[in-house]
Design a protein around this motif. Structure first.
Motif, short mmCIF file in Angstrom:
data_model
loop_
_atom_site.label_atom_id
_atom_site.label_comp_id
_atom_site.label_asym_id
_atom_site.label_seq_id
_atom_site.Cartn_x
_atom_site.Cartn_y
_atom_site.Cartn_z
N VAL A 1 1.04 -1.48 0.04
CA VAL A 1 0.00 0.00 -0.15
C VAL A 1 1.51 1.24 -0.32
N LEU A 2 0.71 2.60 -0.79
CA LEU A 2 1.75 3.66 -1.28
C LEU A 2 1.23 4.26 -0.04
N ASP A 3 2.42 4.99 0.76
CA ASP A 3 2.24 6.14 1.41
C ASP A 3 2.08 7.29 0.76
N PRO A 4 0.24 7.52 1.33
CA PRO A 4 0.63 8.70 0.80
C PRO A 4 0.88 10.06 2.20
N ALA A 5 1.34 9.74 2.34
CA ALA A 5 1.74 11.24 3.39
C ALA A 5 2.13 11.86 2.42
N PRO A 6 4.27 11.79 1.16
CA PRO A 6 4.51 12.23 0.53
C PRO A 6 3.87 13.02 -0.23
N LEU A 7 2.12 12.95 -0.90
CA LEU A 7 1.53 13.11 -1.76
C LEU A 7 1.21 14.47 -1.13
N TYR A 8 0.38 14.50 0.29
CA TYR A 8 -0.22 15.23 1.25
C TYR A 8 0.67 16.59 1.27
N ASP A 9 1.71 16.22 2.30
CA ASP A 9 3.25 17.05 2.60
C ASP A 9 3.16 17.71 0.85
N LEU A 10 3.40 16.85 -0.34
CA LEU A 10 3.76 18.04 -1.39
C LEU A 10 3.10 19.18 -1.18
N TRP A 11 1.48 18.68 -1.50
CA TRP A 11 0.59 20.20 -1.71
C TRP A 11 0.38 20.39 -0.88
N ARG A 12 1.13 19.87 0.30
CA ARG A 12 1.11 21.19 1.20
C ARG A 12 1.78 22.15 1.39
N ARG A 13 3.45 21.80 0.77
CA ARG A 13 4.93 23.08 0.25
C ARG A 13 3.63 24.17 -0.89
N LEU A 14 3.24 23.01 -1.52
CA LEU A 14 2.96 24.06 -2.46
C LEU A 14 1.86 25.22 -2.44
N ALA A 15 0.67 24.89 -1.40
CA ALA A 15 -0.12 25.68 -0.85
C ALA A 15 0.42 26.17 -0.09
N MET A 16 1.41 26.69 0.49
CA MET A 16 1.55 27.28 2.07
C MET A 16 3.71 27.59 1.70
N GLY A 17 4.35 26.94 1.03
CA GLY A 17 5.69 27.48 1.02
C GLY A 17 5.87 28.79 -0.16
N PRO A 18 6.98 29.51 0.68
CA PRO A 18 7.46 31.30 0.70
C PRO A 18 7.42 31.05 -0.80
N PHE A 19 6.44 30.95 -1.94
CA PHE A 19 6.82 30.86 -3.71
C PHE A 19 4.83 31.06 -4.08
N VAL A 20 4.98 31.60 -5.18
CA VAL A 20 3.67 31.59 -5.84
C VAL A 20 3.22 30.54 -6.93
N SER A 21 2.80 29.69 -6.42
CA SER A 21 2.62 28.38 -7.20
C SER A 21 1.52 27.93 -8.19
#
Length: 251
Positions: free
Chosen positions: A76-96
């Motif tokens: 079963v693939l771990d969903p955490a890397p995907l969720y955390d990637l999306w969180r970085r896109l939403a919260m990172g110090p850049f415009v996505s």
């Protein structure tokens, strides 16, 4: 790093990322996640690009998760890397910025919804197909609800039907629609590339504090995702779809 699923170009403070597997529908797999996460880390650095542009192909922006990988593995693939990637896109110090054309499905909707801006041409359509396979978009919903609200996210989940670019614009899933979308992107980049990166970072942290849904939803979203993909009946249905192109209810 060397990229096998992405093409990455940087110029004038803008990092443009394009998937390179149109024959697979630009699906999300472990390699794609690792490569895009590495790109995002570079954008998070103080001296990194201040704008990250995610593009797709002319026919498909992103088809969602890689069912072929699910069908071929008992793990079963771990969903955490995907969720955390999306969180970085939403919260990172850049415009996505997501630039969407053609089909945007399942996890592709999550990828777009996590971005600060979503631009589209009139060929774009957005759908959550998960319930057709006994799944539901556990990780997508926190990011989608922030954009379109609970009922519209609920409707997209239950209907499994695609909505076109005009409807997505009316709902707030898309921020601008124009043909060709490249012209619309250029108009936005004229201002976005001038923004102070540290100011963008402070603003996005403040915005997150106003509504902490993404962080609060992480534990139940990951738990629900793992439970769904651990279900033997669900995995059998996915394998059948991959090998026979038949939905679970079809004889």
């Amino acid at each position: 790093m060397t990229y096998t699923t992405l093409r990455v170009e940087q110029a004038d403070g803008i990092c443009t990322v394009s998937p390179t597997r149109p024959e697979l529908g630009h699906v999300i797999n472990a390699q794609f996640l690792a490569e895009l996460t590495e790109v995002v880390r570079g954008c998070e650095a103080a001296d990194g690009p201040s704008v990250l542009v995610l593009t797709g192909g002319a026919q498909v922006f992103c088809g969602g998760g890689d069912f072929q990988a699910v069908a071929e593995s008992d793990a079963v693939l771990d969903p955490a890397p995907l969720y955390d990637l999306w969180r970085r896109l939403a919260m990172g110090p850049f415009v996505s910025v997501a630039v969407t054309r053609g089909r945007v499905n399942a996890g592709g909707v999550g990828l777009a919804a996590a971005c600060d801006m979503v631009l589209a041409d009139h060929s774009a359509s957005f759908a959550l197909s998960e319930l057709l396979f006994g799944l539901f978009p556990a990780c997508v919903l926190p990011f989608l609800i922030r954009r379109v609200g609970e009922q519209r996210a609920h409707y997209l989940t239950l209907s499994t039907q695609p909505v076109n670019a005009a409807q997505a614009l009316a709902w707030g899933l898309v921020d601008g629609v124009e043909d060709p979308v490249d012209g619309l992107l250029r108009k936005h980049l004229l201002r976005l590339r001038r923004l102070d990166k540290s100011a963008v970072g402070r603003y996005k942290l403040y915005r997150h504090d106003l509504s902490a849904l993404v962080d609060a939803a992480r534990p139940p979203a990951l738990e629900a995702n793992r439970a769904m993909f651990s279900d033997p009946a669900t995995r059998t249905g996915i394998r059948r779809y991959v090998t026979e192109q038949k939905f679970p209810w079809e004889n």
